[in-house]
Design a protein around this motif. Sequence first.
Motif, PDB file in Angstrom:
ATOM      1  N   ARG A   1      52.662  34.222  34.314  1.00  0.00           N
ATOM      2  CA  ARG A   1      51.205  34.246  34.138  1.00  0.00           C
ATOM      3  C   ARG A   1      50.499  33.627  35.344  1.00  0.00           C
ATOM      4  N   GLU A   2      51.021  32.522  35.861  1.00  0.00           N
ATOM      5  CA  GLU A   2      50.422  31.890  37.038  1.00  0.00           C
ATOM      6  C   GLU A   2      50.510  32.810  38.255  1.00  0.00           C
ATOM      7  N   ARG A   3      51.663  33.442  38.460  1.00  0.00           N
ATOM      8  CA  ARG A   3      51.809  34.368  39.585  1.00  0.00           C
ATOM      9  C   ARG A   3      50.878  35.565  39.426  1.00  0.00           C
ATOM     10  N   HIS A   4      50.720  36.046  38.208  1.00  0.00           N
ATOM     11  CA  HIS A   4      49.819  37.174  37.965  1.00  0.00           C
ATOM     12  C   HIS A   4      48.382  36.777  38.270  1.00  0.00           C
ATOM     13  N   GLY A   5      47.979  35.583  37.845  1.00  0.00           N
ATOM     14  CA  GLY A   5      46.624  35.118  38.144  1.00  0.00           C
ATOM     15  C   GLY A   5      46.388  34.987  39.645  1.00  0.00           C
ATOM     16  N   ALA A   6      47.357  34.426  40.350  1.00  0.00           N
ATOM     17  CA  ALA A   6      47.227  34.290  41.809  1.00  0.00           C
ATOM     18  C   ALA A   6      47.186  35.661  42.477  1.00  0.00           C
ATOM     19  N   ALA A   7      48.000  36.592  41.993  1.00  0.00           N
ATOM     20  CA  ALA A   7      48.005  37.936  42.567  1.00  0.00           C
ATOM     21  C   ALA A   7      46.692  38.657  42.290  1.00  0.00           C
ATOM     22  N   ALA A   8      46.122  38.457  41.102  1.00  0.00           N
ATOM     23  CA  ALA A   8      44.844  39.099  40.785  1.00  0.00           C
ATOM     24  C   ALA A   8      43.735  38.563  41.685  1.00  0.00           C
TER      25      ALA A   8
END
Length: 159
Positions: free
Chosen positions: A48-55
């Motif tokens: 979830r953290e990686r997805h947020g950073a990628a978004a």
Amino acid sequence: MIDSFKRWWQGRTLREQRLLLAMGGLAALVLAWLLVIRPLDDALSAARERHGAAAIALAEARANAAAIQGLQNEAPANLGGPIDTMLNQSATEAGFPVARVERVSESEASITIDSARPQALFGWIRQMEARGLVVARLTVTANADPTVSAQATFRRRGG
């Protein structure tokens, strides 16, 4: 080995057998939680953290691409004269001791300023951008005193 376990188990009372089964069940639950659920939960949280950073990175990249596209689509800036003359005059008016202004091409020039206060320098650069120039390259180095020296290359927007 199984026979010795069966004898040991049958040697326990019904109450002890039930307590041992409950203890084994609780131990299995704790081990399942420690070995399966917690690692999966940690992996999901990290995903979830990686997805947020990628978004966020994707949104920033799209905004930068739109800004670049907007700069490329603009008409060339009309500076009212050669770019090197305008840079020299503007830097002198701003009070910078200009060491050298050099025309690179019809729409590009570089300037070297030996000593300037950082706030004044970056304010002047912002003014140049408002006048229709784009900073192609900028190198700022701290001096021994509270000033900086700068080497910048400007080009006409859209040019």
